[in-house]
Design a protein around this motif. Structure first.
Motif, short mmCIF file in Angstrom:
data_model
loop_
_atom_site.label_atom_id
_atom_site.label_comp_id
_atom_site.label_asym_id
_atom_site.label_seq_id
_atom_site.Cartn_x
_atom_site.Cartn_y
_atom_site.Cartn_z
N LEU A 14 51.43 98.72 1.49
CA LEU A 14 51.36 97.76 2.67
C LEU A 14 51.17 98.67 4.00
O LEU A 14 51.21 99.82 3.99
N PHE A 15 50.45 98.09 4.90
CA PHE A 15 50.02 98.87 6.11
C PHE A 15 50.47 98.07 7.37
O PHE A 15 50.23 96.90 7.31
N TRP A 47 50.00 103.40 6.70
CA TRP A 47 50.47 103.09 5.59
C TRP A 47 52.15 102.74 5.69
O TRP A 47 52.74 103.83 6.31
N ARG A 48 52.83 101.92 5.23
CA ARG A 48 54.14 101.84 5.46
C ARG A 48 55.09 101.85 4.10
O ARG A 48 56.03 102.32 4.12
N MET A 57 56.45 92.69 3.89
CA MET A 57 55.87 92.55 5.10
C MET A 57 56.62 91.78 6.26
O MET A 57 56.63 91.99 7.43
N ARG A 58 57.42 90.64 5.70
CA ARG A 58 58.22 89.89 6.64
C ARG A 58 59.03 90.81 7.07
O ARG A 58 59.40 90.61 8.46
N PHE A 107 50.20 93.11 9.77
CA PHE A 107 50.52 93.62 8.60
C PHE A 107 49.77 93.32 7.65
O PHE A 107 49.38 92.04 7.40
N TYR A 108 49.41 93.98 6.37
CA TYR A 108 48.57 93.56 5.36
C TYR A 108 48.97 94.54 4.11
O TYR A 108 49.58 95.40 4.39
#
Length: 78
Positions: free
Chosen positions: A7-8, A18-19, A32-33, A43-44
């Motif tokens: 997730l980014f 990067w998350r 992401m939500r 976010f993607y």
């Protein structure tokens, strides 16, 4: 075996950070939500094995009730 997603967060200047790494598309959507609640940036998620991108798209109004993930048929460039 469930697919893994990185997730980014994408910033207004076009850079990405990067998350997290999560298991499964549903997990990616939920995470992401949760991230989107804390930030107004985009976010993607990227499928680790294929590079396929999933963008988080929020509709105006109630964010939690109107979550939509737009499936992109792109492959991330290395």
């Amino acid at each position: 075996m469930s697919p893994k997603y990185d997730l980014f967060e994408r910033f207004p200047d076009g850079s990405s950070l990067w998350r997290a790494c999560v298991i499964g598309l549903d997990g990616a959507r939920l995470h992401m939500r949760d991230l989107a609640v804390r930030s107004s940036n985009q976010f993607y998620a990227m499928h680790v094995a294929t590079g396929k991108i999933e963008f988080l798209r929020l509709r105006p109004g109630n964010m939690a009730a109107s979550l939509k993930v737009e499936n992109q048929s792109k492959v991330a460039a290395a």
